[in-house]
Enzyme design. Structure first.
Site, PDB file in Angstrom:
ATOM      1  N   THR A  91       2.322 -47.649  11.208  1.00 45.13           N
ATOM      2  CA  THR A  91       1.079 -48.023  10.493  1.00 45.13           C
ATOM      3  C   THR A  91       0.189 -46.563  10.522  1.00 45.13           C
ATOM      4  O   THR A  91      -0.638 -46.388  11.259  1.00 45.13           O
ATOM      5  CB  THR A  91       0.455 -49.153  11.208  1.00 45.13           C
ATOM      6  OG1 THR A  91       0.495 -48.669  12.857  1.00 45.13           O
ATOM      7  CG2 THR A  91       0.772 -50.325  11.086  1.00 45.13           C
ATOM      8  N   ALA A 164       4.107 -46.657  26.753  1.00 46.99           N
ATOM      9  CA  ALA A 164       3.885 -45.231  26.564  1.00 46.99           C
ATOM     10  C   ALA A 164       5.584 -44.784  26.363  1.00 46.99           C
ATOM     11  O   ALA A 164       6.486 -45.107  27.117  1.00 46.99           O
ATOM     12  CB  ALA A 164       3.187 -44.707  27.450  1.00 46.99           C
ATOM     13  N   ASN A 224      -6.208 -47.595  23.287  1.00 47.09           N
ATOM     14  CA  ASN A 224      -6.016 -46.203  23.127  1.00 47.09           C
ATOM     15  C   ASN A 224      -7.168 -45.206  23.114  1.00 47.09           C
ATOM     16  O   ASN A 224      -6.806 -44.030  23.543  1.00 47.09           O
ATOM     17  CB  ASN A 224      -4.990 -46.106  21.748  1.00 47.09           C
ATOM     18  CG  ASN A 224      -3.615 -46.421  21.934  1.00 47.09           C
ATOM     19  OD1 ASN A 224      -3.089 -46.243  22.975  1.00 47.09           O
ATOM     20  ND2 ASN A 224      -2.810 -46.446  21.065  1.00 47.09           N
ATOM     21  N   CYS A 276       0.168 -41.862  18.064  1.00 48.27           N
ATOM     22  CA  CYS A 276      -1.021 -43.093  18.138  1.00 48.27           C
ATOM     23  C   CYS A 276      -2.484 -42.619  18.284  1.00 48.27           C
ATOM     24  O   CYS A 276      -3.384 -43.143  17.786  1.00 48.27           O
ATOM     25  CB  CYS A 276      -0.447 -44.132  18.664  1.00 48.27           C
ATOM     26  SG  CYS A 276       0.976 -44.923  18.256  1.00 48.27           S
ATOM     27  N   PHE A 277      -2.717 -41.931  19.349  1.00 48.82           N
ATOM     28  CA  PHE A 277      -3.989 -41.789  19.800  1.00 48.82           C
ATOM     29  C   PHE A 277      -4.868 -41.297  18.580  1.00 48.82           C
ATOM     30  O   PHE A 277      -5.967 -41.823  18.200  1.00 48.82           O
ATOM     31  CB  PHE A 277      -3.954 -40.689  20.964  1.00 48.82           C
ATOM     32  CG  PHE A 277      -3.842 -40.956  22.201  1.00 48.82           C
ATOM     33  CD1 PHE A 277      -3.563 -42.618  22.443  1.00 48.82           C
ATOM     34  CD2 PHE A 277      -3.699 -40.229  23.355  1.00 48.82           C
ATOM     35  CE1 PHE A 277      -3.377 -43.059  23.640  1.00 48.82           C
ATOM     36  CE2 PHE A 277      -3.627 -40.649  24.624  1.00 48.82           C
ATOM     37  CZ  PHE A 277      -3.281 -42.138  24.827  1.00 48.82           C
ATOM     38  N   LYS A 279      -4.306 -41.278  15.451  1.00 48.32           N
ATOM     39  CA  LYS A 279      -4.510 -42.225  14.330  1.00 48.32           C
ATOM     40  C   LYS A 279      -5.070 -43.549  14.486  1.00 48.32           C
ATOM     41  O   LYS A 279      -6.043 -43.965  13.817  1.00 48.32           O
ATOM     42  CB  LYS A 279      -3.040 -42.505  13.816  1.00 48.32           C
ATOM     43  CG  LYS A 279      -2.384 -43.900  14.135  1.00 48.32           C
ATOM     44  CD  LYS A 279      -1.211 -44.282  13.650  1.00 48.32           C
ATOM     45  CE  LYS A 279      -0.420 -45.000  14.275  1.00 48.32           C
ATOM     46  NZ  LYS A 279      -0.722 -46.476  14.822  1.00 48.32           N
TER      47      LYS A 279
HETATM   48  P1  NAD Z   1       8.656 -45.652  14.023  1.00 48.49           P
HETATM   49  O1  NAD Z   1       8.254 -45.136  12.742  1.00 48.49           O
HETATM   50  O2  NAD Z   1       9.213 -45.188  14.950  1.00 48.49           O
HETATM   51  O3  NAD Z   1       9.313 -46.954  13.607  1.00 48.49           O
HETATM   52  C1  NAD Z   1       8.846 -47.809  12.551  1.00 48.49           C
HETATM   53  C2  NAD Z   1      10.191 -48.355  11.871  1.00 48.49           C
HETATM   54  O4  NAD Z   1       9.957 -48.988  10.767  1.00 48.49           O
HETATM   55  C3  NAD Z   1      10.867 -47.138  11.033  1.00 48.49           C
HETATM   56  O5  NAD Z   1      12.281 -47.129  11.551  1.00 48.49           O
HETATM   57  C4  NAD Z   1      10.815 -47.559   9.658  1.00 48.49           C
HETATM   58  O6  NAD Z   1      11.983 -47.535   8.889  1.00 48.49           O
HETATM   59  C5  NAD Z   1      10.699 -49.085   9.734  1.00 48.49           C
HETATM   60  N1  NAD Z   1      10.051 -49.767   8.370  1.00 48.49           N
HETATM   61  C6  NAD Z   1       9.144 -49.333   7.949  1.00 48.49           C
HETATM   62  N2  NAD Z   1       8.971 -50.191   6.785  1.00 48.49           N
HETATM   63  C7  NAD Z   1       9.795 -51.266   7.027  1.00 48.49           C
HETATM   64  C8  NAD Z   1      10.160 -52.534   6.227  1.00 48.49           C
HETATM   65  N3  NAD Z   1       9.275 -52.906   5.263  1.00 48.49           N
HETATM   66  N4  NAD Z   1      11.046 -53.190   6.509  1.00 48.49           N
HETATM   67  C9  NAD Z   1      11.955 -52.812   7.583  1.00 48.49           C
HETATM   68  N5  NAD Z   1      11.794 -51.857   8.463  1.00 48.49           N
HETATM   69  C10 NAD Z   1      10.642 -51.019   8.175  1.00 48.49           C
HETATM   70  O7  NAD Z   1       7.273 -46.346  14.525  1.00 48.49           O
HETATM   71  P2  NAD Z   1       6.687 -46.602  16.029  1.00 48.49           P
HETATM   72  O8  NAD Z   1       6.497 -45.574  16.984  1.00 48.49           O
HETATM   73  O9  NAD Z   1       7.731 -47.504  16.749  1.00 48.49           O
HETATM   74  O10 NAD Z   1       5.579 -47.692  15.955  1.00 48.49           O
HETATM   75  C11 NAD Z   1       5.352 -48.764  15.412  1.00 48.49           C
HETATM   76  C12 NAD Z   1       4.155 -49.446  15.269  1.00 48.49           C
HETATM   77  O11 NAD Z   1       3.804 -49.545  16.867  1.00 48.49           O
HETATM   78  C13 NAD Z   1       3.026 -48.452  15.087  1.00 48.49           C
HETATM   79  O12 NAD Z   1       1.976 -49.659  14.448  1.00 48.49           O
HETATM   80  C14 NAD Z   1       2.365 -47.847  16.352  1.00 48.49           C
HETATM   81  O13 NAD Z   1       1.031 -47.539  16.156  1.00 48.49           O
HETATM   82  C15 NAD Z   1       2.756 -49.028  17.170  1.00 48.49           C
HETATM   83  N6  NAD Z   1       3.043 -48.747  18.783  1.00 48.49           N
HETATM   84  C16 NAD Z   1       3.586 -47.446  18.988  1.00 48.49           C
HETATM   85  C17 NAD Z   1       3.937 -46.884  20.164  1.00 48.49           C
HETATM   86  C18 NAD Z   1       4.645 -45.805  20.626  1.00 48.49           C
HETATM   87  O14 NAD Z   1       4.730 -45.353  21.666  1.00 48.49           O
HETATM   88  N7  NAD Z   1       5.388 -45.238  19.681  1.00 48.49           N
HETATM   89  C19 NAD Z   1       3.338 -47.677  21.308  1.00 48.49           C
HETATM   90  C20 NAD Z   1       2.434 -48.895  20.995  1.00 48.49           C
HETATM   91  C21 NAD Z   1       2.185 -49.131  19.568  1.00 48.49           C
HETATM   92  C1  UGA Z   2       0.013 -43.913  24.343  1.00 54.95           C
HETATM   93  C2  UGA Z   2      -0.510 -44.897  25.329  1.00 54.95           C
HETATM   94  O1  UGA Z   2      -0.449 -44.568  26.705  1.00 54.95           O
HETATM   95  C3  UGA Z   2       0.119 -46.236  25.288  1.00 54.95           C
HETATM   96  O2  UGA Z   2      -0.544 -47.301  26.534  1.00 54.95           O
HETATM   97  C4  UGA Z   2       0.322 -46.890  24.056  1.00 54.95           C
HETATM   98  O3  UGA Z   2       0.929 -48.101  23.506  1.00 54.95           O
HETATM   99  C5  UGA Z   2       0.794 -45.978  23.122  1.00 54.95           C
HETATM  100  O4  UGA Z   2      -0.245 -44.588  23.191  1.00 54.95           O
HETATM  101  C6  UGA Z   2       0.470 -46.008  21.386  1.00 54.95           C
HETATM  102  O5  UGA Z   2       0.030 -47.045  21.081  1.00 54.95           O
HETATM  103  O6  UGA Z   2       1.310 -45.488  20.773  1.00 54.95           O
HETATM  104  P1  UGA Z   2       1.931 -42.270  24.358  1.00 54.95           P
HETATM  105  O7  UGA Z   2       1.218 -41.521  23.490  1.00 54.95           O
HETATM  106  O8  UGA Z   2       3.364 -42.513  24.065  1.00 54.95           O
HETATM  107  O9  UGA Z   2       1.085 -43.527  24.811  1.00 54.95           O
HETATM  108  O10 UGA Z   2       1.677 -41.169  25.617  1.00 54.95           O
HETATM  109  P2  UGA Z   2       0.591 -41.095  26.790  1.00 54.95           P
HETATM  110  O11 UGA Z   2       1.197 -40.976  28.024  1.00 54.95           O
HETATM  111  O12 UGA Z   2      -0.362 -41.896  26.504  1.00 54.95           O
HETATM  112  O13 UGA Z   2       0.243 -39.738  26.186  1.00 54.95           O
HETATM  113  C7  UGA Z   2      -0.460 -39.205  25.068  1.00 54.95           C
HETATM  114  C8  UGA Z   2      -0.926 -37.722  25.039  1.00 54.95           C
HETATM  115  O14 UGA Z   2      -1.760 -37.718  25.939  1.00 54.95           O
HETATM  116  C9  UGA Z   2       0.345 -36.966  25.393  1.00 54.95           C
HETATM  117  O15 UGA Z   2       0.194 -35.667  24.511  1.00 54.95           O
HETATM  118  C10 UGA Z   2      -0.087 -36.626  26.647  1.00 54.95           C
HETATM  119  O16 UGA Z   2       0.457 -35.102  27.127  1.00 54.95           O
HETATM  120  C11 UGA Z   2      -1.721 -36.505  26.837  1.00 54.95           C
HETATM  121  N1  UGA Z   2      -2.067 -36.608  28.199  1.00 54.95           N
HETATM  122  C12 UGA Z   2      -1.925 -37.788  28.846  1.00 54.95           C
HETATM  123  C13 UGA Z   2      -2.911 -35.501  28.678  1.00 54.95           C
HETATM  124  O17 UGA Z   2      -3.099 -34.564  27.980  1.00 54.95           O
HETATM  125  N2  UGA Z   2      -3.533 -35.951  29.908  1.00 54.95           N
HETATM  126  C14 UGA Z   2      -3.415 -36.889  30.597  1.00 54.95           C
HETATM  127  O18 UGA Z   2      -3.952 -36.928  31.658  1.00 54.95           O
HETATM  128  C15 UGA Z   2      -2.587 -37.909  30.013  1.00 54.95           C
END
Ligand code: NAD
Ligand code: UGA
Length: 459
Positions: A91, A164, A224, A276-277, A279
């Site tokens: 997203t 995370a 976030n 994510c942060f 966005k």
């Molecule tokens: P990502 O880009 O790694 O994975 C998303 C996958 O979805 C891709 O492999 C893509 O090919 C697939 N996709 C897209 N459209 C599709 C479709 N129509 N049918 C089937 N597959 C499709 O993304 P991500 O990091 O796993 O994040 C996914 C969601 O979770 C986002 O909304 C993100 O904000 C949220 N999120 C991410 C994290 C994280 O640590 N990365 C943590 C918590 C929440």
């Molecule tokens: C973050 C959240 O921690 C998760 O709970 C959430 O699910 C996720 O985003 C998401 O929605 O994608 P993530 O981005 O994987 O997880 O990693 P974090 O540990 O949160 O770190 C994010 C960024 O902040 C990194 O660049 C890290 O180096 C930085 N950070 C973190 C700092 O600069 N200082 C800190 O004290 C902590």
């Protein structure tokens, strides 16, 4: 073997892969199928070289894959077979049209909803696992009930993910909480109970929070935003520490000992990165603007602005101490991943730092234990003297400065006397995360520029 239930996850990324692997491990009587449109990604999930690096993940996948965990590209079939469908597609921030640069681009989620409607032939629970703007469930339901000639009942439930990167498996195995939002109707609460019963296989019931749909969707963005806001807060103070002789690590430690504040997310850095942060905060800003709340929007937007300032400041300070020029100087960038224990470089501060250094005509050499392939892709269009090195000693040879961007543990264990001896002089150590002992390295002969504390230069 017949299974009690069939769970399908659409989206085999950083969330879909690890979360479903843990579902499979903890719910051996459920069949879990993870599907994606990206054939290469699915091939990698089915190989010995998983598409993402995540501590402990190989082991969980090895224990479950082919037993009750499957990776596939046949999305229509998976939808047909599923009892419960988790939607875990990307997203990203919109790059075009209305809301460009802030709003979430929901086209992938919408495509999935249409595909579910097209292929489903019986009732389904659809779970929002992706991070979505508040009230997206309304839009998903709107699609699922458009042209619903087959008279199928769909329940949309929100179950945002809080893992995370770098600790995804541990976060899944031992979450602080699991959040499930549903419609407060008989059917909605029944669907909520279905999701609770997945997590109850390993998560204590008092850690499973249930709310209405909108609270759940909004909570994810707010969680976030609060985490990122702490990082921006301490980073703003790091700038003040550098001017006043205070040390940001000492300040962070001392304020974090107040139990009302707590010690986490107070580590000053080159800025927060990750997919994510930024966005999610911009999405929150856009939502606040859309509801006519400009003060709320401006408040949260400043968290992102402070992050950009911190990245910029890091390079400015470095250049200014290196006699106002880095042109022609070799700079070894230690760490490119957006944080330790991942190979992910999405929105990594190192991208901006490298681009800025190249624009100053520095010779940039990047090293990272897990993220070099992604670094090559991120910087492929950059002009200038840019190289990559697996070995940090190799990267540092003849360098005028080492810039530590990602605080990998490996970098604490290097022989800095050997590194110092191999560098051009005066040798600078620019520590973006206060990883190393500045006093010790100063005694070795380095000039030290450490984020959030006074510089230490040899005369
Ligand atoms: P990502 O880009 O790694 O994975 C998303 C996958 O979805 C891709 O492999 C893509 O090919 C697939 N996709 C897209 N459209 C599709 C479709 N129509 N049918 C089937 N597959 C499709 O993304 P991500 O990091 O796993 O994040 C996914 C969601 O979770 C986002 O909304 C993100 O904000 C949220 N999120 C991410 C994290 C994280 O640590 N990365 C943590 C918590 C929440
Ligand atoms: C973050 C959240 O921690 C998760 O709970 C959430 O699910 C996720 O985003 C998401 O929605 O994608 P993530 O981005 O994987 O997880 O990693 P974090 O540990 O949160 O770190 C994010 C960024 O902040 C990194 O660049 C890290 O180096 C930085 N950070 C973190 C700092 O600069 N200082 C800190 O004290 C902590």
């Amino acid at each position: 073997m017949s299974f009690d239930k069939h769970i399908v996850c659409i989206g085999a990324g950083y969330v879909g892969g690890p979360s479903m692997a843990v579902f499979a491990l903890k719910c051996p009587t459920y069949k879990i199928t993870v599907v994606d449109i990206n054939q290469d990604r699915i091939n990698a999930w089915n190989s010995n070289q998983l598409p993402i690096f995540e501590p402990g993940l190989d082991d969980v996948v090895l224990q479950t894959r082919g037993k009750n965990l499957f990776f596939d590209t046949d999305i229509p079939l998976a939808i047909k077979e599923a009892d419960i469908i988790f939607v875990s597609v990307n997203t990203p921030t919109k790059t075009f049209g209305k809301g460009k640069g802030k709003a979430a681009d929901l086209q992938y989620v919408e495509k999935v909803a249409r595909s579910i409607l097209e292929n489903a032939d019986r009732d389904k629970i659809v779970v929002e696992k992706s991070t979505l703007p508040v009230r997206t469930a309304e839009a998903i339901k709107g699609i699922l009930y458009s042209n619903n000639e087959k008279n199928i009942r769909f329940q949309v439930v929100s179950n945002p993910e809080f893992l995370a990167e770098g600790t995804a498996v541990d976060d899944m195995l031992d979450p602080d909480r699991v959040l499930i939002g549903s419609e407060q109707t008989e059917e909605g609460l029944k669907a909520c109970q279905e999701i609770i019963s997945i997590y109850e296989h390993w998560v204590p019931r008092d850690k499973i929070i249930t709310t209405n749909l909108w609270s759940s969707e909004l909570t994810k963005l707010v969680a976030n935003a609060f985490l990122a806001q702490r990082v921006s807060s301490i980073n703003s103070i790091s700038a003040l520490c550098e001017k006043t002789g205070a040390n940001v690590s000492e300040v962070a430690y001392a304020i974090g000992r107040d139990r009302r504040i707590g010690p986490k997310f107070l580590r000053a850095s080159v800025g927060f990165g990750g997919s994510c942060f930024k966005k999610d905060i911009l999405n929150l800003v856009y939502i606040a603007e859309s509801y006519g709340l400009p003060e709320v929007a401006q408040y949260w937007e400043s968290v992102v602005a402070m992050n950009a300032y911190q990245e910029e400041r890091f390079v400015d300070r470095m250049v200014s101490f290196m006699f106002n020029t880095v042109a022609g100087k070799r700079i070894a960038v230690f760490g490119f991943a957006f944080k330790v224990n991942t190979g992910d470089t999405r929105e990594a501060p190192a991208i901006h730092v490298c681009k800025r250094l190249l624009s100053e005509h520095a010779q940039v050499v990047v090293t990272d234990p897990k993220a070099l392939d992604n670094a090559r892709l991120d910087l492929k269009d950059c002009e200038g003297d840019l190289t990559f090195a697996e070995d940090p000693y190799e990267a540092a040879r003849d360098a005028h400065a080492i810039a530590i961007i990602t605080g990998w543990d490996e970098y604490k264990k290097l022989d800095y006397q050997k590194i110092f001896d191999s560098m051009a002089k005066p040798a600078f150590l620019v520590d973006g995360c206060q990883l190393l002992d500045a006093d010790q390295l100063y005694d070795l002969g380095f000039n030290i520029i450490s984020t959030g504390r006074d510089h230490k230069m040899h005369a």
